[in-house]
Design an enzyme around this catalytic site. Structure first.
Site, short mmCIF file in Angstrom:
data_model
loop_
_atom_site.label_atom_id
_atom_site.label_comp_id
_atom_site.label_asym_id
_atom_site.label_seq_id
_atom_site.Cartn_x
_atom_site.Cartn_y
_atom_site.Cartn_z
CB CYS A 79 -37.74 -49.76 0.49
SG CYS A 79 -38.61 -48.33 -0.19
CG HIS A 130 -33.64 -48.55 -0.40
ND1 HIS A 130 -33.75 -48.56 0.97
CD2 HIS A 130 -34.62 -47.73 -0.85
CE1 HIS A 130 -34.76 -47.77 1.33
NE2 HIS A 130 -35.30 -47.25 0.25
CB CYS A 182 -36.15 -45.10 -2.74
SG CYS A 182 -37.26 -44.80 -1.34
CG ASP A 201 -34.30 -44.25 2.60
OD1 ASP A 201 -33.24 -43.78 3.09
OD2 ASP A 201 -35.04 -45.03 3.20
NE ARG A 227 -32.39 -45.33 5.39
CZ ARG A 227 -33.15 -46.34 5.86
NH1 ARG A 227 -32.74 -47.04 6.89
NH2 ARG A 227 -34.29 -46.62 5.28
ZN ZN Z 1 -37.20 -46.55 0.03
#
Ligand code: ZN
Length: 204
Positions: free
Chosen positions: A99, A96, A40, A42, A44
């Site tokens: 998400c 994750h 992803c 993302d 993080r």
């Molecule tokens: Zn995500």
């Protein structure tokens, strides 16, 4: 502009050189990663950091909600290069928990283009509606949907012609599905690894 980032960059490069004077020269020569990470976007979920790999060791493709859509030229180009040219030995599909893309796919709100991108997740939801709705709690439902999405994307990758052709050639290649937890930094192996076409049948 962005002086702090440039300063960080200089410090990082200096640190690498201090630990290993030949570090960058070696990387200029070639990249030969054994792993392709499909994860992803993302912020993080920093791919290399999570698995402790250096530059040159992990080929990375990231998008919203770690999808592997069989019509996406970007993902397919990465996949073919990784399999045919780099000859990676492992493909890691890493989702994750928590998400935002997975939640956005099923929260009923309209956001525009990303709704189309996230459509495959709504299909995963529909395919597992009974199991998901039995969970009741939204949090548990989203977490399970993150897992089911990873399993579905492993299926997409493992059934792709680039991967199947690699297996036909006898090239060692495994496709794995993991889910990363933001709360403790650990990955959970979904135990859906495909080492060949026979393993893929198990996912259908
Ligand atoms: Zn995500």
């Amino acid at each position: 502009m962005l002086e702090h980032l440039k300063a960080n960059n200089r410090a990082w490069a200096d640190g690498k050189l201090a630990a290993d004077p030949g570090f960058f020269q070696r990387l200029v020569g070639q990249q030969s990663p054994e792993y392709l990470w499909i994860g992803c976007a993302d912020s993080r979920v920093p791919a290399n950091e999570i698995v402790g790999l250096d530059p040159g060791e992990l080929f990375v493709h990231r998008n919203v909600a770690n999808l592997a859509p069989p019509q996406d030229a970007n993902y397919l180009s990465v996949l073919q290069f990784a399999v045919d040219v780099l000859k990676v030995k492992h493909i890691l599909v890493v989702g994750h928990y928590g998400c935002g893309g997975v939640v956005a796919a099923v929260d009923g709100q309209r956001r525009g283009l990303v709704d189309h991108w996230l459509h495959p997740i709504r299909e995963v939801y529909a395919a597992h509606r009974g199991e998901l709705e039995a969970l009741g709690d939204n949090h548990a439902k989203h977490d399970r949907l993150c897992e089911l999405n990873v399993i579905r994307q492993v299926r997409n990758v493992a059934s792709d012609v680039f991967v199947r052709d690699a297996w036909l050639r006898g090239q060692p290649l495994s496709v794995h599905g993991w889910v990363y937890s933001l709360s403790d930094g650990l990955v959970k192996d979904m135990d859906v690894t495909c080492n060949g076409p026979d393993d893929l049948d198990r996912l259908y």
